[in-house]
Design a protein around this motif. Sequence first.
Motif, PDB file in Angstrom:
ATOM      1  N   GLU A  89       1.689   2.395 -13.038  1.00  0.00           N
ATOM      2  CA  GLU A  89       0.825   3.561 -12.901  1.00  0.00           C
ATOM      3  C   GLU A  89       1.487   4.798 -13.484  1.00  0.00           C
ATOM      4  O   GLU A  89       0.826   5.626 -14.128  1.00  0.00           O
ATOM      5  CB  GLU A  89       0.452   3.789 -11.439  1.00  0.00           C
ATOM      6  N   SER A 130       0.862  -1.184   0.000  1.00  0.00           N
ATOM      7  CA  SER A 130       0.000   0.000   0.000  1.00  0.00           C
ATOM      8  C   SER A 130       0.897   1.233   0.000  1.00  0.00           C
ATOM      9  O   SER A 130       1.625   1.459   0.970  1.00  0.00           O
ATOM     10  CB  SER A 130      -0.908   0.011   1.237  1.00  0.00           C
ATOM     11  N   ASP A 169      -5.147   0.974   0.332  1.00  0.00           N
ATOM     12  CA  ASP A 169      -5.415   0.444  -1.005  1.00  0.00           C
ATOM     13  C   ASP A 169      -4.409  -0.658  -1.306  1.00  0.00           C
ATOM     14  O   ASP A 169      -3.212  -0.512  -1.035  1.00  0.00           O
ATOM     15  CB  ASP A 169      -5.280   1.536  -2.065  1.00  0.00           C
ATOM     16  N   ASP A 207       3.035  -2.135  -9.628  1.00  0.00           N
ATOM     17  CA  ASP A 207       2.020  -1.120  -9.922  1.00  0.00           C
ATOM     18  C   ASP A 207       2.581   0.291  -9.857  1.00  0.00           C
ATOM     19  O   ASP A 207       2.073   1.202 -10.530  1.00  0.00           O
ATOM     20  CB  ASP A 207       0.841  -1.232  -8.948  1.00  0.00           C
ATOM     21  N   SER A 249      -5.090   8.179  -3.701  1.00  0.00           N
ATOM     22  CA  SER A 249      -4.848   6.927  -4.414  1.00  0.00           C
ATOM     23  C   SER A 249      -3.448   6.925  -5.017  1.00  0.00           C
ATOM     24  O   SER A 249      -2.794   7.977  -5.129  1.00  0.00           O
ATOM     25  CB  SER A 249      -5.878   6.739  -5.525  1.00  0.00           C
ATOM     26  N   LEU A 250      -2.997   5.743  -5.436  1.00  0.00           N
ATOM     27  CA  LEU A 250      -1.695   5.654  -6.096  1.00  0.00           C
ATOM     28  C   LEU A 250      -1.677   6.523  -7.349  1.00  0.00           C
ATOM     29  O   LEU A 250      -0.705   7.253  -7.599  1.00  0.00           O
ATOM     30  CB  LEU A 250      -1.378   4.201  -6.443  1.00  0.00           C
ATOM     31  N   HIS A 275      -2.114  -2.811  -3.619  1.00  0.00           N
ATOM     32  CA  HIS A 275      -1.407  -2.877  -4.894  1.00  0.00           C
ATOM     33  C   HIS A 275      -0.303  -3.919  -4.771  1.00  0.00           C
ATOM     34  O   HIS A 275      -0.127  -4.543  -3.720  1.00  0.00           O
ATOM     35  CB  HIS A 275      -0.797  -1.519  -5.240  1.00  0.00           C
TER      36      HIS A 275
END
Length: 337
Positions: free
Chosen positions: A235, A194, A225, A231, A292-293, A227
């Motif tokens: 991302e 996360s 979140d 990621d 968020s990421l 991940h």
Amino acid sequence: MKLLVLGGTGVISRAIVAEALARQHEVAVFNRGSKNHLFSGEVECIVGDKANREQFREVMKDRQFDAVIDMISFDAKDAQSTVETFQGRSGQIIVCSSTAAYKRPFRTVPTSEDAEQLVEDAAFPYAFHKAEMERYLQQVIEAGELPVTIIRPSLTYGIGAANLGVLRQNYNIVHRIRSRKPLVMFGDGTIPWSFSFAPDVAKAFVGAAGNERMYGQHYHATNEDIHVWQDLYLEFGKLLGIEPELVHISSSMLKEANPDLFAHLYYEKSYSGLFDNSKLKLDLPGYQASISLSSGLAMMLEWYEREGHSVDESKDRLEDRLTAFYTDACSQLKGLF
């Protein structure tokens, strides 16, 4: 409230100052004075070096604060200096520790504060010294000398960060994706994680100030979140419109090659980075890490481009060598069959 932030210019601590100002607190910072231009509101800047313990005590001897947020203690002696300096001068001390201080492998996933043990092995010095610091602070708590709150962030990114990426490449990640150059990922890139961002973590530190439910306690303050590690790069690729090429090298090999650069991968990030925030949410109602990421990395990309960050040429050459090593190793492996 009258708050003092020891530090105030790091990634999390500058976000703490911003959050405290937004909540109308009276804020002072103590640091070496090199970056006090960062603050957008009225902040008292106290200049000094906390490593000079006598000077630190002398500067603070006539000052009173409702809470002191210590972002620059990294071992038990650092924490002891803070406690002794503010004994009778502060209503509370809030100390930044780290989830790195936990012994691996974890007993719980997502990790729960009260189910885990602290590191006892000094092989990863950063984690060991944070654990030693916490053991000292627990003695202070048990002695009832001073209200202490311990907050353990996980890996946290934000404006000013120099810790983003497997090689801590920072802007180089953007550069390599745009240049269609491969990036090194440790292991197979599927360790659960996360990724947290400083403005979210700052809400926990400022929310702890004067919160009696949080006295004598320790808490995670992380994003929840879910991940996996790759990621992070994928991302960035989505934001740039380019799918990144990843090559995979084991964390053990990287650590053996350069312990200073890669020990954090082997000792900390080869294990799950999912942390339970239930305890914090219970004692700090309404707390939620909301960045968020995708939005957090968009913030980082905007910062890189706004300030015109340059490529770290030495890191870029290192990553070139590592990716070439990976290609050569794959060819040699095929030659065995």
